[in-house]
Scaffold this motif. Structure first.
Motif, PDB file in Angstrom:
ATOM      1  N   GLU A  19      49.544  32.432  41.434  1.00  0.00           N
ATOM      2  CA  GLU A  19      49.050  32.204  42.788  1.00  0.00           C
ATOM      3  C   GLU A  19      48.188  33.343  43.317  1.00  0.00           C
ATOM      4  N   ASN A  20      48.321  34.532  42.739  1.00  0.00           N
ATOM      5  CA  ASN A  20      47.686  35.715  43.322  1.00  0.00           C
ATOM      6  C   ASN A  20      46.665  36.423  42.437  1.00  0.00           C
ATOM      7  N   ILE A  21      46.682  36.173  41.161  1.00  0.00           N
ATOM      8  CA  ILE A  21      45.811  36.907  40.233  1.00  0.00           C
ATOM      9  C   ILE A  21      44.755  35.958  39.688  1.00  0.00           C
ATOM     10  N   TYR A  22      43.524  36.432  39.661  1.00  0.00           N
ATOM     11  CA  TYR A  22      42.429  35.575  39.217  1.00  0.00           C
ATOM     12  C   TYR A  22      41.430  36.319  38.341  1.00  0.00           C
ATOM     13  N   ILE A  23      40.711  35.529  37.573  1.00  0.00           N
ATOM     14  CA  ILE A  23      39.578  35.975  36.774  1.00  0.00           C
ATOM     15  C   ILE A  23      38.349  35.790  37.656  1.00  0.00           C
ATOM     16  N   ASP A  24      37.439  36.746  37.628  1.00  0.00           N
ATOM     17  CA  ASP A  24      36.213  36.644  38.407  1.00  0.00           C
ATOM     18  C   ASP A  24      35.049  36.390  37.456  1.00  0.00           C
ATOM     19  N   VAL A  25      34.411  35.222  37.615  1.00  0.00           N
ATOM     20  CA  VAL A  25      33.240  34.872  36.807  1.00  0.00           C
ATOM     21  C   VAL A  25      32.124  34.509  37.779  1.00  0.00           C
ATOM     22  N   ALA A  26      31.100  35.342  37.839  1.00  0.00           N
ATOM     23  CA  ALA A  26      29.961  35.109  38.735  1.00  0.00           C
ATOM     24  C   ALA A  26      30.426  34.869  40.181  1.00  0.00           C
ATOM     25  N   LYS A  27      31.371  35.689  40.622  1.00  0.00           N
ATOM     26  CA  LYS A  27      31.953  35.617  41.972  1.00  0.00           C
ATOM     27  C   LYS A  27      32.726  34.320  42.221  1.00  0.00           C
ATOM     28  N   TRP A  28      33.093  33.662  41.153  1.00  0.00           N
ATOM     29  CA  TRP A  28      33.918  32.471  41.221  1.00  0.00           C
ATOM     30  C   TRP A  28      35.314  32.876  40.774  1.00  0.00           C
ATOM     31  N   HIS A  29      36.336  32.538  41.536  1.00  0.00           N
ATOM     32  CA  HIS A  29      37.704  32.963  41.240  1.00  0.00           C
ATOM     33  C   HIS A  29      38.465  31.848  40.542  1.00  0.00           C
ATOM     34  N   LEU A  30      38.869  32.125  39.334  1.00  0.00           N
ATOM     35  CA  LEU A  30      39.701  31.198  38.567  1.00  0.00           C
ATOM     36  C   LEU A  30      41.100  31.796  38.519  1.00  0.00           C
ATOM     37  N   TYR A  31      42.007  31.212  39.294  1.00  0.00           N
ATOM     38  CA  TYR A  31      43.372  31.728  39.338  1.00  0.00           C
ATOM     39  C   TYR A  31      44.063  31.473  38.003  1.00  0.00           C
ATOM     40  N   LEU A  32      44.928  32.410  37.638  1.00  0.00           N
ATOM     41  CA  LEU A  32      45.539  32.352  36.309  1.00  0.00           C
ATOM     42  C   LEU A  32      46.410  31.121  36.101  1.00  0.00           C
ATOM     43  N   ARG A  33      46.937  30.525  37.170  1.00  0.00           N
ATOM     44  CA  ARG A  33      47.678  29.268  36.982  1.00  0.00           C
ATOM     45  C   ARG A  33      46.729  28.178  36.503  1.00  0.00           C
ATOM     46  N   ASP A  34      45.500  28.171  37.033  1.00  0.00           N
ATOM     47  CA  ASP A  34      44.515  27.164  36.642  1.00  0.00           C
ATOM     48  C   ASP A  34      43.955  27.430  35.250  1.00  0.00           C
ATOM     49  N   ALA A  35      43.955  28.695  34.862  1.00  0.00           N
ATOM     50  CA  ALA A  35      43.491  29.073  33.522  1.00  0.00           C
ATOM     51  C   ALA A  35      44.628  28.987  32.501  1.00  0.00           C
ATOM     52  N   PRO A  78      38.733  40.426  26.195  1.00  0.00           N
ATOM     53  CA  PRO A  78      40.081  40.761  26.647  1.00  0.00           C
ATOM     54  C   PRO A  78      40.236  40.389  28.120  1.00  0.00           C
ATOM     55  N   LEU A  79      41.409  39.947  28.491  1.00  0.00           N
ATOM     56  CA  LEU A  79      41.680  39.573  29.876  1.00  0.00           C
ATOM     57  C   LEU A  79      41.371  40.723  30.823  1.00  0.00           C
ATOM     58  N   SER A  80      41.575  41.944  30.387  1.00  0.00           N
ATOM     59  CA  SER A  80      41.302  43.108  31.238  1.00  0.00           C
ATOM     60  C   SER A  80      39.843  43.157  31.687  1.00  0.00           C
ATOM     61  N   ASP A  81      38.931  42.642  30.879  1.00  0.00           N
ATOM     62  CA  ASP A  81      37.507  42.645  31.233  1.00  0.00           C
ATOM     63  C   ASP A  81      37.155  41.584  32.263  1.00  0.00           C
ATOM     64  N   LEU A  82      38.030  40.636  32.482  1.00  0.00           N
ATOM     65  CA  LEU A  82      37.744  39.523  33.385  1.00  0.00           C
ATOM     66  C   LEU A  82      38.396  39.664  34.759  1.00  0.00           C
ATOM     67  N   LEU A  83      39.307  40.627  34.893  1.00  0.00           N
ATOM     68  CA  LEU A  83      39.972  40.849  36.175  1.00  0.00           C
ATOM     69  C   LEU A  83      39.283  41.983  36.923  1.00  0.00           C
ATOM     70  N   PRO A  84      38.884  41.766  38.172  1.00  0.00           N
ATOM     71  CA  PRO A  84      38.346  42.868  38.969  1.00  0.00           C
ATOM     72  C   PRO A  84      39.412  43.968  39.110  1.00  0.00           C
ATOM     73  N   SER A  85      38.961  45.195  39.306  1.00  0.00           N
ATOM     74  CA  SER A  85      39.892  46.326  39.438  1.00  0.00           C
ATOM     75  C   SER A  85      40.896  46.109  40.567  1.00  0.00           C
ATOM     76  N   SER A  86      40.437  45.572  41.683  1.00  0.00           N
ATOM     77  CA  SER A  86      41.346  45.355  42.813  1.00  0.00           C
ATOM     78  C   SER A  86      42.423  44.326  42.471  1.00  0.00           C
ATOM     79  N   VAL A  87      42.067  43.325  41.694  1.00  0.00           N
ATOM     80  CA  VAL A  87      43.032  42.300  41.281  1.00  0.00           C
ATOM     81  C   VAL A  87      44.038  42.895  40.306  1.00  0.00           C
ATOM     82  N   GLN A  88      43.552  43.748  39.405  1.00  0.00           N
ATOM     83  CA  GLN A  88      44.465  44.395  38.462  1.00  0.00           C
ATOM     84  C   GLN A  88      45.451  45.291  39.220  1.00  0.00           C
TER      85      GLN A  88
END
Length: 102
Positions: A19-35, A78-88
């Motif tokens: 619910e709280n952590i997402y991947i950022d792709v071109a300023k589009w947020h894909l939450y990890l539940r959806d991924a 790696p997932l680490s490359d897809l999470l913004p620093s603030s999200v991590q």
């Protein structure tokens, strides 16, 4: 927070991550539940929560070791490359809070 078993605890952690952590792709947020990555992360982090203190370096290393396929598998990052620093950082806070409640 009392859980009747490990499975319930992991499911609760997965829900919180999803619910709280997402991947950022071109300023589009894909939450990890959806991924469909939230349960995998919960399964990886739960043993750390019960065995030792959570710190950012352990979280980063774990995220680095989770490959995410892009473009139908043409690329893998790696997932680490897809999470913004603030999200991590939010993920670390979620894990620390969850650990306090165990």
């Amino acid at each position: 927070m009392a859980y009747s078993g490990t499975t319930e605890a992991i499911e609760s952690l997965a829900a919180e991550i999803g619910e709280n952590i997402y991947i950022d792709v071109a300023k589009w947020h894909l939450y990890l539940r959806d991924a469909h990555l939230h349960t995998l992360l919960a399964e990886r982090f739960y043993p750390m929560l019960t065995d030792s203190k959570i710190d950012e370096s352990k979280v980063t290393e774990t995220l680095r070791n989770i490959p995410v396929k892009l473009g139908g598998g043409k690329r893998e990052l790696p997932l680490s490359d897809l999470l913004p620093s603030s999200v991590q950082s939010n993920l670390v806070e979620i894990l620390e809070e969850y650990q306090r409640k165990l």
